[in-house]
Each structure stands twice: as structure tokens, then as C-alpha cells.
Design an enzyme around this catalytic site. Sequence first.
Site, PDB file in Angstrom:
ATOM      1  N   GLU A 211      80.058  22.585  54.201  1.00 35.19           N
ATOM      2  CA  GLU A 211      79.301  21.585  54.949  1.00 35.19           C
ATOM      3  C   GLU A 211      79.152  21.971  56.412  1.00 35.19           C
ATOM      4  O   GLU A 211      78.081  21.842  57.001  1.00 35.19           O
ATOM      5  CB  GLU A 211      79.969  20.209  54.823  1.00 35.19           C
ATOM      6  CG  GLU A 211      79.095  19.039  55.250  1.00 35.19           C
ATOM      7  CD  GLU A 211      79.208  18.671  56.715  1.00 35.19           C
ATOM      8  OE1 GLU A 211      78.441  17.815  57.185  1.00 35.19           O
ATOM      9  OE2 GLU A 211      80.076  19.248  57.419  1.00 35.19           O
ATOM     10  N   GLU A 212      80.224  22.449  57.024  1.00 42.44           N
ATOM     11  CA  GLU A 212      80.168  22.811  58.440  1.00 42.44           C
ATOM     12  C   GLU A 212      79.409  24.115  58.676  1.00 42.44           C
ATOM     13  O   GLU A 212      79.043  24.428  59.807  1.00 42.44           O
ATOM     14  CB  GLU A 212      81.585  22.926  59.016  1.00 42.44           C
ATOM     15  CG  GLU A 212      82.421  21.653  58.955  1.00 42.44           C
ATOM     16  CD  GLU A 212      81.927  20.557  59.885  1.00 42.44           C
ATOM     17  OE1 GLU A 212      80.923  20.764  60.580  1.00 42.44           O
ATOM     18  OE2 GLU A 212      82.554  19.487  59.917  1.00 42.44           O
TER      19      GLU A 212
END
Length: 362
Positions: A211-212
Amino acid sequence: MKLRDVVKEFMLLPAASGYEKKMAYAMKSHLEACADEVEIDRAGNVIGKFAGTDSLAPRIMIFAHMDQLGFIVRKIEKDGFIQVDRMGGIPEKVLPALKLSIAGIDGEYTTGVIGVKSHHQATAEEKYKVDLVTSLLIDIGASSADQVKAAGIRVGCPAIYQPNFTELMNHHVCGTAVDNRCGCAALVSIGEQLKGIKHKSDIYLVGTVWEEFNIRGAVFAARKVKPDLAICMDVTMSGDTSDLSGKYDIGLGRGAAVGMYNFHGRGTLNGCIGHQGLYRLALKCAEQNQIPLQEFATLGMLTDAAYVQMEGNYIGCIDMGFPARYTHTPSECADLSDVQHLADLVTIMASEIDAAFPVGRF
């Protein structure tokens, strides 16, 4: 297991984006205690299935990302200092003198510190300057590039803020990766509750990767699960500090949050407008069960839901979360009561969905 203990366990695990193995196996272990089936897919997402009683009811995917932002080793100097670059939205003004943990190629971590010019020798201008991450050097105590390599550190190895966990007053916790280990702990709590509840839908609890890094790790899980509806659990911005009090109404200790709108306009041109059916369900379940619920909308950020919603013929998505302060720093803060309210509310929402629930946008 107490939520506080799960949050602490998860916050202290190193899991840079793309290197989530330790966190993934911890999540798998917790879900195996309550789910019907658990697997780790090829991308590294952890998927736990809770079988429903009605094959016609919508499939539901509830997910939270396991990874944390960090750094990538870009260059190793001859004198043993290490240059890094950002992986994710690192705020550069918090970096000087911070401790980092750098993963070697064997998976073992080495402690380092981000060097800063000694205060006694810094000019007045230097004392008030924010240095770019590309100008900073990491000191692990090595005196040569060979010593760095002997520690297993190569160009391309990941680094993270050194994991830490501290309890503050009023159920507040502070430390690394509150974003989104609190969301992962909420997943565990949901699993523990679902174990004793009859529900119509097949429900999939998923810890996601990347996600990051590129905000798309959950897509692989969605392609496997093929849900009709999805609930993304992540942080929301807390507006109870002086710098954000004029921007957001929500705050720590005031309950879970439902995200009705987010949009990231800096290159990605994507976001999520919350599924109206899921929004109304959240409001109804919160009111009927006396669970405090806050509403959140923002520009400048997005979650995995922005890409999950585009899979198949459209997946009805909504963002649910918990307020957090000081996001993307080594000292993020959240209130455990908000995280528990989030887990309780999402559990009730998922257990109330049946074959008559509208999966379309309208």
C-alpha cells in the site's frame, strides 16, 4: 487476545513495503485461530475465509494493509556511511538523528542513525534548514563499505523507522506504523468476533501488501476473492490538534470513522467515493448498537479501495478507519477505543449483509 497486545505485537514487527514477510506470518497465525481457511497469495496478501450460510449473499472483503513506509539503500560510501531514498511519503523534517533499522539480504536488521551536523558547529542557517533525505547519511558504526556489506546490507535493501511502541494517557498509543497496524489489529478482532456469529455472506479478512509503495497490493487479493463489496480499514486524519482543528471535525477517542470521499490529485488522479449502501449500513449499525461514528472526507490521500473498486464489474467499496495524529512520522498516535469501535462496527455491518443488499452504486 486483547486488542492492545495485538497492536503492540504488530507495531514492533518490521515490515517495510515489499518486505512484509514477518508481519504476514504473524497475521496468518492470528487468523488461523478463527478463520475456516487461511492462505498467503503469491503477492504476499494474507487471506482468511469465514464461510457464510447463503451462497447468494454478496461476497465481502474486509482489508487493511500490513506494510509500512520506509527507505531504500541507494548508495554505500567508501567510508561506511549509507545513502537512502524514500519509499513512501516520508516527511523529511522529522529525519535528522532518528534511529533506523536496515534489513540485510538475510532478513536480519541492523540499527543505524541518521547523521546530523553537530549543533556546536552548525551555522545559524543550517540549524533551521530541512535537509532532503538524499543529502542525509546513515551511520551504522561501519568504517568501510566492506563492513557494511559484511553486515548483509546492499544497494536496494529496505530500511524503516526503528520500531517502537509507547502507551500514553486515555488509551492512546504512540509509535511506528500505527498506520496501519491498528487496522490489522482490527482485522484480528473482527475475525475473533466472526467466529461466534452466523452470517449469510462469505467474508474474507485480508492483510494486504504494497500500500505504501504503489497503493495496489490489495488488487491481487480482490482478483482472487472476487468480492461484491469491500471495506478498507485505514487511518483517517485527526482534526483535534491545533494545526488541523480548522480542517477536520474528527478526533481521537470519539469513535470509528467512515470515509465518504478521498482523492489524490498529485499524479494518481484516483480516489474513492463511498458506496452509498455501505454508508447507510454503517450509520444504521452504529446508531442501533450505540457505537460512536465520525465522518471523514479529504483531498491529498487515498487508500487501496481506489483500485480495488475498479476490479471486475465494479466492487462496492467504502473506507472505514480510525483517527490518527502525526501520520507517517516515527510517533504516530491513535486511541485504542477507536480501533475497537471500528472492529465492532465492521463486524456488525458484515454480519447483517444478506442476498437482498444492493451491491450496485444506486
